[in-house]
Design a protein around this motif. Structure first.
Motif, PDB file in Angstrom:
ATOM      1  N   GLY A   5      15.165  -8.842  -3.057  1.00  0.00           N
ATOM      2  CA  GLY A   5      14.831  -7.872  -4.089  1.00  0.00           C
ATOM      3  C   GLY A   5      15.118  -6.449  -3.663  1.00  0.00           C
ATOM      4  N   LEU A   6      14.785  -6.120  -2.407  1.00  0.00           N
ATOM      5  CA  LEU A   6      15.061  -4.773  -1.900  1.00  0.00           C
ATOM      6  C   LEU A   6      16.545  -4.472  -1.919  1.00  0.00           C
ATOM      7  N   MET A   7      17.355  -5.390  -1.408  1.00  0.00           N
ATOM      8  CA  MET A   7      18.797  -5.148  -1.340  1.00  0.00           C
ATOM      9  C   MET A   7      19.433  -5.055  -2.720  1.00  0.00           C
ATOM     10  N   ALA A   8      19.021  -5.938  -3.618  1.00  0.00           N
ATOM     11  CA  ALA A   8      19.631  -5.962  -4.949  1.00  0.00           C
ATOM     12  C   ALA A   8      19.419  -4.653  -5.705  1.00  0.00           C
ATOM     13  N   GLY A   9      18.291  -3.958  -5.441  1.00  0.00           N
ATOM     14  CA  GLY A   9      18.004  -2.725  -6.163  1.00  0.00           C
ATOM     15  C   GLY A   9      18.409  -1.458  -5.440  1.00  0.00           C
ATOM     16  N   ALA A  10      18.993  -1.581  -4.243  1.00  0.00           N
ATOM     17  CA  ALA A  10      19.250  -0.410  -3.405  1.00  0.00           C
ATOM     18  C   ALA A  10      20.520   0.341  -3.794  1.00  0.00           C
ATOM     19  N   ALA A  11      20.496   1.646  -3.523  1.00  0.00           N
ATOM     20  CA  ALA A  11      21.717   2.449  -3.668  1.00  0.00           C
ATOM     21  C   ALA A  11      22.674   2.179  -2.524  1.00  0.00           C
ATOM     22  N   MET A  12      22.122   1.856  -1.348  1.00  0.00           N
ATOM     23  CA  MET A  12      22.933   1.469  -0.198  1.00  0.00           C
ATOM     24  C   MET A  12      22.038   0.767   0.797  1.00  0.00           C
ATOM     25  N   VAL A  13      22.668   0.022   1.700  1.00  0.00           N
ATOM     26  CA  VAL A  13      21.961  -0.637   2.800  1.00  0.00           C
ATOM     27  C   VAL A  13      22.604  -0.180   4.101  1.00  0.00           C
ATOM     28  N   LEU A  14      21.783   0.198   5.070  1.00  0.00           N
ATOM     29  CA  LEU A  14      22.256   0.553   6.406  1.00  0.00           C
ATOM     30  C   LEU A  14      21.714  -0.498   7.361  1.00  0.00           C
ATOM     31  N   THR A  15      22.590  -1.156   8.134  1.00  0.00           N
ATOM     32  CA  THR A  15      22.166  -2.330   8.886  1.00  0.00           C
ATOM     33  C   THR A  15      23.059  -2.566  10.081  1.00  0.00           C
ATOM     34  N   ASP A  16      22.593  -3.417  11.004  1.00  0.00           N
ATOM     35  CA  ASP A  16      23.473  -3.956  12.031  1.00  0.00           C
ATOM     36  C   ASP A  16      23.469  -5.481  11.980  1.00  0.00           C
ATOM     37  N   SER A  17      23.006  -6.046  10.865  1.00  0.00           N
ATOM     38  CA  SER A  17      22.911  -7.491  10.673  1.00  0.00           C
ATOM     39  C   SER A  17      24.214  -8.054  10.130  1.00  0.00           C
ATOM     40  N   GLY A  18      24.619  -9.211  10.660  1.00  0.00           N
ATOM     41  CA  GLY A  18      25.806  -9.868  10.134  1.00  0.00           C
ATOM     42  C   GLY A  18      25.587 -10.440   8.755  1.00  0.00           C
ATOM     43  N   GLY A  19      24.480 -11.157   8.574  1.00  0.00           N
ATOM     44  CA  GLY A  19      24.220 -11.791   7.290  1.00  0.00           C
ATOM     45  C   GLY A  19      24.076 -10.797   6.155  1.00  0.00           C
ATOM     46  N   ILE A  20      23.458  -9.653   6.431  1.00  0.00           N
ATOM     47  CA  ILE A  20      23.268  -8.655   5.375  1.00  0.00           C
ATOM     48  C   ILE A  20      24.602  -8.075   4.928  1.00  0.00           C
TER      49      ILE A  20
ATOM     50  N   GLY B  99       0.791  -1.222   0.000  1.00  0.00           N
ATOM     51  CA  GLY B  99       0.000   0.000   0.000  1.00  0.00           C
ATOM     52  C   GLY B  99       0.818   1.265   0.000  1.00  0.00           C
ATOM     53  N   LEU B 100       2.093   1.150  -0.377  1.00  0.00           N
ATOM     54  CA  LEU B 100       2.976   2.318  -0.459  1.00  0.00           C
ATOM     55  C   LEU B 100       3.169   2.705  -1.916  1.00  0.00           C
ATOM     56  N   ASP B 101       3.466   3.954  -2.159  1.00  0.00           N
ATOM     57  CA  ASP B 101       3.582   4.490  -3.519  1.00  0.00           C
ATOM     58  C   ASP B 101       4.937   4.114  -4.119  1.00  0.00           C
ATOM     59  N   PRO B 102       4.981   3.212  -5.104  1.00  0.00           N
ATOM     60  CA  PRO B 102       6.253   2.803  -5.692  1.00  0.00           C
ATOM     61  C   PRO B 102       7.001   3.945  -6.369  1.00  0.00           C
ATOM     62  N   SER B 103       6.286   4.998  -6.782  1.00  0.00           N
ATOM     63  CA  SER B 103       6.968   6.108  -7.465  1.00  0.00           C
ATOM     64  C   SER B 103       7.941   6.829  -6.544  1.00  0.00           C
ATOM     65  N   ARG B 104       7.809   6.635  -5.254  1.00  0.00           N
ATOM     66  CA  ARG B 104       8.700   7.300  -4.298  1.00  0.00           C
ATOM     67  C   ARG B 104      10.128   6.789  -4.377  1.00  0.00           C
ATOM     68  N   ILE B 105      10.343   5.625  -4.985  1.00  0.00           N
ATOM     69  CA  ILE B 105      11.713   5.090  -5.069  1.00  0.00           C
ATOM     70  C   ILE B 105      12.257   5.133  -6.494  1.00  0.00           C
ATOM     71  N   GLU B 106      11.554   5.845  -7.384  1.00  0.00           N
ATOM     72  CA  GLU B 106      11.995   5.860  -8.785  1.00  0.00           C
ATOM     73  C   GLU B 106      13.387   6.456  -8.947  1.00  0.00           C
ATOM     74  N   GLY B 107      13.767   7.404  -8.098  1.00  0.00           N
ATOM     75  CA  GLY B 107      15.091   8.011  -8.196  1.00  0.00           C
ATOM     76  C   GLY B 107      16.148   7.315  -7.375  1.00  0.00           C
ATOM     77  N   GLY B 108      15.821   6.146  -6.842  1.00  0.00           N
ATOM     78  CA  GLY B 108      16.756   5.411  -6.000  1.00  0.00           C
ATOM     79  C   GLY B 108      16.263   5.365  -4.565  1.00  0.00           C
ATOM     80  N   TYR B 109      16.805   4.434  -3.805  1.00  0.00           N
ATOM     81  CA  TYR B 109      16.382   4.276  -2.416  1.00  0.00           C
ATOM     82  C   TYR B 109      17.467   3.530  -1.639  1.00  0.00           C
TER      83      TYR B 109
ATOM     84  N   PRO C 136      15.191   8.296  -0.203  1.00  0.00           N
ATOM     85  CA  PRO C 136      14.132   7.543   0.478  1.00  0.00           C
ATOM     86  C   PRO C 136      14.691   6.262   1.085  1.00  0.00           C
ATOM     87  N   LEU C 137      14.252   5.960   2.301  1.00  0.00           N
ATOM     88  CA  LEU C 137      14.733   4.778   3.010  1.00  0.00           C
ATOM     89  C   LEU C 137      13.579   3.816   3.256  1.00  0.00           C
ATOM     90  N   VAL C 138      13.722   2.609   2.743  1.00  0.00           N
ATOM     91  CA  VAL C 138      12.763   1.535   3.010  1.00  0.00           C
ATOM     92  C   VAL C 138      13.238   0.838   4.279  1.00  0.00           C
TER      93      VAL C 138
END
Length: 390
Positions: A290-305, A208-218, A250-252
């Protein structure tokens, strides 16, 4: 089957018991189960789910995403303190060995279930096989670090994801002949699943979120470690740093239940009510991939990620002071940024202005790690059982 098994009263076709307990374990175990079945001759297995990850819907979703068979046994342990959870796994796991037998017990990663089942097996003189051995953060305030160290001490065969892990193990007195460098089995799952990853646009639309919000990257955010989310004086500044970044990118944010609960408890949940945030509940494996593969960057504290972003070639900013996966920093796309908000924002600007680290995929992160484990373990078990019979 060897006479040693018959003498001990175990079934003639005693399985290798494979243990999963929490989300990171599933990604590591799925390709191992497939490789054991494909080996010639096949290695019989018994898949035990301890129930440490106790969200049934998420557990079922992950098993489906990873094409992991339904567990043969579910111990249904659920939540609790580290001591309670570890003890309960031990109490419920030992009868499984009594009833079904065990040629060996194979554990992965560093969760409480890993240590608990390794300890039960070691005291029963059953070989312990540890996949992802030798990783160290050198921070014993992390419960996972204690689990890693103790499991490695108990293990008969230690499969490693990177060569530096062998130096860690040698410093702890573990003999070279117990260590085998095989690569990263989590990357087996990633490469096998990438073609089925859910496109981010579809995911956001379904939520239910607007996909156009990530058109310029996320960017993508995950936070769950107690050291980051359990204290207002740490979590608040991290959220403020993310808010500043979200003004530009934009940050997912896949919001972990622990993090959400603490934001509510600290009166901070409204800080995420900002135009730059797209808030999602915890996601399945294919959705996160899918989210990670398309991202400009990932911010995390996860080891696996940290590992997955290195394999995907996506810049990763790790909001921690240390990492047990140094190869992701030395060779991959990972940068340790700590928890200082200024450092987090500066590192994000460096990625956006300069493209960030691209790195390279480490040795043996090639999708064939589980095959190497199956081939080695079949030979090791045969030699071990022959030695017992002598």
């Amino acid at each position: 089957m060897s006479g040693s098994l018959a003498k001990s009263g175990l079934p003639a076709a005693a399985p290798v018991i494979c243990v999963v307990g929490a989300r990171p374990n599933y990604m590591k175990m799925a390709p191992i189960i497939r490789a054991f079945a494909a080996h010639e001759p096949p290695l019989p297995t018994l898949l035990v789910h301890t129930g440490q990850h106790y969200d049934p819907a998420m557990k079922d979703r992950l098993f489906t995403d990873l094409e992991l068979p339904a567990p043969d046994v579910n111990l249904a342990v659920g939540s609790g303190t580290h001591a309670v959870q570890t003890a309960e796994v031990m109490k419920r796991f030992e009868p499984v060995i009594d009833e079904r037998g065990a040629r060996a017990v194979l554990v992965v990663g560093d969760v409480n279930s890993t240590l608990a089942c390794a300890l039960v097996a070691a005291k029963r003189h059953i070989p312990v096989i540890h996949v992802e051995s030798g990783l160290r953060s050198n921070d014993r305030r992390m419960p996972e670090e204690i689990n890693r160290i103790l499991t490695d001490q108990l293990s008969d065969v230690l499969y490693t994801t990177e060569r530096s892990a062998h130096d860690n193990l040698r410093r702890e007195g573990i003999a070279d002949e117990r260590m085998v460098f095989v690569g990263n089995v989590m990357i087996d799952s990633l490469l096998a699943s990438r073609s089925r990853a859910v496109p981010p646009v579809e995911l956001l639309a379904a939520a239910g979120l607007d996909p156009s919000r990530i058109e310029g990257g996320y960017g993508v955010v995950t936070l769950h470690r107690p050291s980051n989310v359990d204290h207002a004086e740490t979590l608040g500044p991290i959220i403020d740093a993310l808010r500043e970044i979200a003004h530009r990118l934009p940050l997912v944010f896949a919001l972990h239940p622990r993090t959400r609960a603490n934001l509510e408890r600290f009166g901070m949940l409204d800080r995420l009510d900002a135009p730059g945030f797209l808030i999602l509940p915890p996601q399945g494996y294919l959705e996160m991939l899918g989210l990670m593969a398309g991202a400009a960057m990932v911010l995390t504290d996860s080891g696996g990620i940290q590992e997955e972003t290195t394999a995907l070639g996506v810049p990763c900013l790790t909001i921690r002071e240390n990492t047990e996966r140094p190869i992701t920093v030395e060779q991959g796309t990972n940068t340790l940024v700590g928890t200082d908000p200024g450092a987090i924002v500066s590192a994000a600007w460096a990625v956006l202005d300069g493209g960030g680290k691209r790195g390279r995929v480490p040795e043996h992160w090639d999708g064939r790690t589980a095959e190497r484990i199956a081939g080695h373990l079949a030979g090791w078990l045969a030699e071990h059982e022959t030695a017992l019979d002598a």
